[in-house]
Design a protein around this motif. Structure first.
Motif, short mmCIF file in Angstrom:
data_model
loop_
_atom_site.label_atom_id
_atom_site.label_comp_id
_atom_site.label_asym_id
_atom_site.label_seq_id
_atom_site.Cartn_x
_atom_site.Cartn_y
_atom_site.Cartn_z
N SER A 59 0.84 -1.19 0.00
CA SER A 59 0.00 0.00 0.00
C SER A 59 0.88 1.24 0.00
N LEU A 60 0.67 2.11 -0.96
CA LEU A 60 1.45 3.33 -1.09
C LEU A 60 0.55 4.54 -1.02
N GLY A 61 1.06 5.60 -0.45
CA GLY A 61 0.33 6.85 -0.43
C GLY A 61 0.48 7.59 -1.74
N ASN A 62 -0.27 8.68 -1.90
CA ASN A 62 -0.22 9.44 -3.14
C ASN A 62 1.19 9.97 -3.42
N ASP A 63 1.89 10.40 -2.34
CA ASP A 63 3.21 10.96 -2.54
C ASP A 63 4.24 9.88 -2.85
N SER A 106 6.22 8.23 -7.50
CA SER A 106 7.63 7.96 -7.79
C SER A 106 7.84 6.62 -8.47
N VAL A 107 6.79 5.84 -8.66
CA VAL A 107 6.90 4.53 -9.31
C VAL A 107 6.99 4.74 -10.82
N GLN A 108 7.94 4.09 -11.45
CA GLN A 108 8.13 4.22 -12.89
C GLN A 108 6.99 3.54 -13.66
N ASP A 109 6.84 3.91 -14.94
CA ASP A 109 5.73 3.41 -15.74
C ASP A 109 5.72 1.89 -15.81
N ALA A 110 6.87 1.30 -16.07
CA ALA A 110 6.94 -0.16 -16.20
C ALA A 110 6.53 -0.85 -14.91
N GLU A 111 7.03 -0.35 -13.77
CA GLU A 111 6.68 -0.94 -12.48
C GLU A 111 5.20 -0.73 -12.17
N LEU A 112 4.68 0.43 -12.56
CA LEU A 112 3.25 0.71 -12.31
C LEU A 112 2.37 -0.26 -13.10
N THR A 113 2.73 -0.47 -14.38
CA THR A 113 1.97 -1.40 -15.21
C THR A 113 2.07 -2.82 -14.67
N VAL A 169 -1.93 -7.03 -9.46
CA VAL A 169 -3.18 -6.88 -8.70
C VAL A 169 -4.30 -7.69 -9.35
N GLY A 170 -4.35 -7.67 -10.69
CA GLY A 170 -5.37 -8.46 -11.38
C GLY A 170 -5.24 -9.94 -11.09
N ARG A 171 -3.99 -10.42 -11.09
CA ARG A 171 -3.78 -11.84 -10.78
C ARG A 171 -4.18 -12.15 -9.34
N LEU A 172 -3.86 -11.23 -8.43
CA LEU A 172 -4.23 -11.44 -7.02
C LEU A 172 -5.74 -11.45 -6.85
N GLN A 173 -6.43 -10.57 -7.57
CA GLN A 173 -7.89 -10.54 -7.47
C GLN A 173 -8.49 -11.86 -7.95
N THR A 174 -7.93 -12.42 -9.02
CA THR A 174 -8.42 -13.70 -9.51
C THR A 174 -8.19 -14.80 -8.47
N ARG A 175 -6.99 -14.80 -7.87
CA ARG A 175 -6.69 -15.82 -6.86
C ARG A 175 -7.56 -15.65 -5.63
N LEU A 176 -7.77 -14.39 -5.21
CA LEU A 176 -8.62 -14.15 -4.05
C LEU A 176 -10.07 -14.54 -4.35
N GLY A 177 -10.51 -14.26 -5.59
CA GLY A 177 -11.85 -14.69 -5.98
C GLY A 177 -11.98 -16.20 -5.97
#
Length: 468
Positions: free
Chosen positions: A84-88, A92-99, A105-113
Motif C-alpha cells: 500500500s502506497l500513499g499518493n506521494d 515515484s513509481v516508474q511506468d513499467a513498475e506501475l503497469t 493486482v489483477g492476478r491477485l484478485q483472480t486468486r482471491l476470488g
C-alpha cells in the motif's frame, strides 16, 4: 545410523561419505565422521538435511486446514499492507513498475476470488445460508458487506452451476484461478439456460467450449458473450422443428441490467408464439401516433417511446386489476393459417401479418390468450373463413369457473384463479365453444403444457379430469 547419499564427493561445498552406498555406521563412528568434516562439508550436509526436512514438512508437516487458511490469509493481508502506497509515494513509481503492479493486482484478485468461491461453495454445500433462512446471495451479502448484489449473484450462479456433473468444470476453473469469477458467471448463466435443452454429452461439450473461452486472456468479456450467444444459436439451428420449439420455450426469459441512474434495460427472449403476441401489442393502435387532443400538435414521441407506452398500457391494465378475469383482449394479432378441409385441422405453421413464423401448437395456445383473428387459407391461398374474436369467458362465466375449479385444474397445481386463463377444452382454434361445461382454468405454465402435448380433458359433475 544409515546414510544413503545420492552422489559422490564433489569438492568444497558438497559432502558425501566414503564411496559405496548405502553405508551403515555405528553412532560412534557417525559422530567421528561428522567431527572430521570441514566447515564447507558440514554446511553442505546441514543444507541437505534442511531440504529433506522441508520436503517432509510439505508432505506431512502442514498444519490443520483451518490453521493454514487463517495463517495464509493473515500473511496475505500483511503482505498487501506493505504494497500500500500513499499518493506521494506512488507518483515515484516508474511506468513499467506501475503497469506490472496493476497486472499483479489483477492476478491477485483472480486468486482471491478463487479462494472466496471455494469457501462459498463449501458454505452452500453445508447449507449455512439455509440455517438462517436466507438465499445464498443474501447470506453472502450479510457475511461480506463489501460484495455488491451483482457480485454475490455471480458467486451463487457459479456455485449452482458447479453442482451439476457437467458444470463442475466451471467451478474447478474458478477454484484453480484459471477463470475470473465474473466470466465464469457468464458461462454458468448460459449453461443454466441451455441445460433443459441439452443431453448430458452436449451439456458437457458446450460447457467445455465456453469455459475454455472464458479462460483465454485474448477473449474479451464482449467476445465471451458472443461465444455464449452462438452456442444458443447453434442449439436452435441443429435441432429438428419439434425439438426446436421445445428448446425455444425452455430458453424463454427476461433479463435486466441497470445502464444508468434511473434507467434499466430489459431483454426478452420470446418463443415465436409469445413474440407474435408482444409484436401485436407493439404494432397495435396503442402504439400509433396520437396528436394532442387540445392543441392538435403532432405526437412528439418517438416510435420506440410509443411502443414502450403501448407495452406499459397492457401491463398496467393487468396489474391495476389483479383479481379480474382475463376476459378482455390483451393484444390483437392476425394469423394466416393453412387449413386442411379433409381433416378439419391446420395443415402447417401460421404466419403473422409481418411474416413471422408461429409453430402450429403455439398458434393453438395463442388463440386462448390473445385477441386473434385467424384467417383460414385454402391450398391455393384463398381465404376460407375469418375466425371470430368474441371467445373470452364473460365475467359471469369466469365466476362460475372459479367456483368450480378453484384455481388451476391441472393435477397437483395450486395456482390461484387470478393467475389462470380460461382454456377451451375443445380448442377454440378448432371450433370449440365458449361454454362453462367445455372450459377449464389453467395457469400459464400448464396452459403451455396442455397445448404443447395436445392433452385432452373430461368434465363431469363439476370435476375436470386431465388425461396426462
Amino acid at each position: 545410523m544409515e546414510f544413503s547419499p545420492g552422489g559422490e564427493r564433489g569438492g568444497a561445498g558438497a559432502w558425501s561419505p566414503p564411496a559405496g552406498a548405502p553405508v551403515v555406521l555405528e553412532w560412534g563412528e557417525a559422530l567421528d565422521e561428522l567431527d572430521a568434516l570441514g566447515l564447507a562439508d558440514y554446511q553442505a550436509l546441514m543444507d541437505e538435511v534442511a531440504t529433506v526436512l522441508g520436503e517432509m514438512h510439505g508432505r506431512e508437516g502442514r498444519g490443520l486446514p483451518a490453521e493454514e487458511l487463517g495463517a495464509g490469509l493473515e500473511a496475505a493481508a500483511m503482505a498487501l499492507g506493505r504494497a500500500s502506497l500513499g499518493n506521494d509515494e506512488v507518483v515515484s513509481v516508474q511506468d513499467a513498475e506501475l503497469t506490472g503492479a496493476l497486472e499483479a493486482v489483477g492476478r491477485l484478485q483472480t486468486r482471491l476470488g478463487a479462494i472466496g468461491f471455494r469457501l462459498a461453495q463449501q458454505a452452500a454445500a453445508r447449507g449455512l445460508h439455509q440455517e438462517s433462512g436466507m438465499t445464498l446471495v443474501d447470506w453472502l451479502r450479510v457475511r461480506c458487506p463489501w460484495l455488491s448484489s451483482g457480485d454475490a449473484a455471480q458467486v451463487a450462479s457459479v456455485v449452482t452451476a458447479a453442482e451439476a456433473p457437467a458444470g463442475a468444470q466451471i467451478g474447478e476453473a474458478v477454484a484453480r484461478g484459471d477463470v475470473p469469477l465474473h466470466r465464469a458467471a457468464t458461462v454458468a448463466r448460459t449453461m443454466t439456460r441451455l441445460k433443459e435443452s441439452l443431453d448430458p454429452d452436449q451439456e458437457e461439450s458446450y460447457t467445455r467450449i465456453a469455459t475454455a473461452a472464458a479462460g483465454r486472456p485474448d477473449v474479451s468479456d464482449k467476445d465471451l458473450s458472443v461465444v455464449c450467444h452462438r452456442l444458443l444459436e447453434d442449439l436452435l439451428h441443429e435441432t429438428t422443428p419439434g425439438e426446436r420449439e421445445r428448446a425455444a420455450i425452455a430458453l424463454r426469459g427476461v433479463s435486466s441490467r441497470r445502464i444508468a441512474p434511473g434507467l434499466t434495460r430489459f431483454t426478452i427472449d420470446a418463443p415465436d408464439g409469445a413474440a407474435a403476441t408482444i409484436g401485436g401489442v407493439l404494432t397495435s393502435q396503442l402504439a400509433a401516433p396520437a396528436p394532442d387532443e387540445t392543441t392538435q400538435e403532432p405526437d412528439p414521441r418517438t416510435a420506440t417511446q410509443r411502443r414502450f407506452d403501448a407495452l406499459m398500457a397492457v401491463i398496467n391494465r393487468g396489474t391495476t386489476h389483479p383479481g379480474a378475469p382475463p376476459s378482455t383482449a390483451r393484444a390483437t394479432v392476425i394469423l394466416t393459417i393453412p387449413f386442411d378441409p379433409e381433416r378439419g385441422l391446420p395443415s402447417g405453421p401460421a404466419t403473422t401479418a409481418d411474416g413471422a413464423y408461429v409453430p402450429p401448437r403455439q398458434v393453438a395456445e395463442l388463440a386462448c390468450s390473445a385477441d386473434i383473428t385467424p384467417v383460414w387459407m385454402a391450398a391455393d391461398g384463398e381465404p376460407l373463413a375469418l375466425g371470430h374474436t368474441a371467445r373470452f369467458a364473460s365475467p359471469a362465466q369466469w365466476k362460475a369457473l372459479v367456483a368450480r375449479d378453484r384455481g388451476c385444474s391441472y393435477p397437483g397445481c395450486s395456482a390461484l384463479p387470478q393467475w389462470c386463463d380460461s382454456h377451451h377444452v375443445d380448442w377454440w382454434s378448432r371450433g370449440g365453444r365458449t361454454d362453462v361445461d367445455r372450459m377449464a382454468l389453467l395457469c400459464g405454465r400448464h396452459h403451455t403444457v396442455v397445448h404443447q402435448h395436445e392433452l385432452s380433458a373430461s368434465i363431469r359433475g363439476g370435476t375436470v379430469t386431465w388425461h396426462v
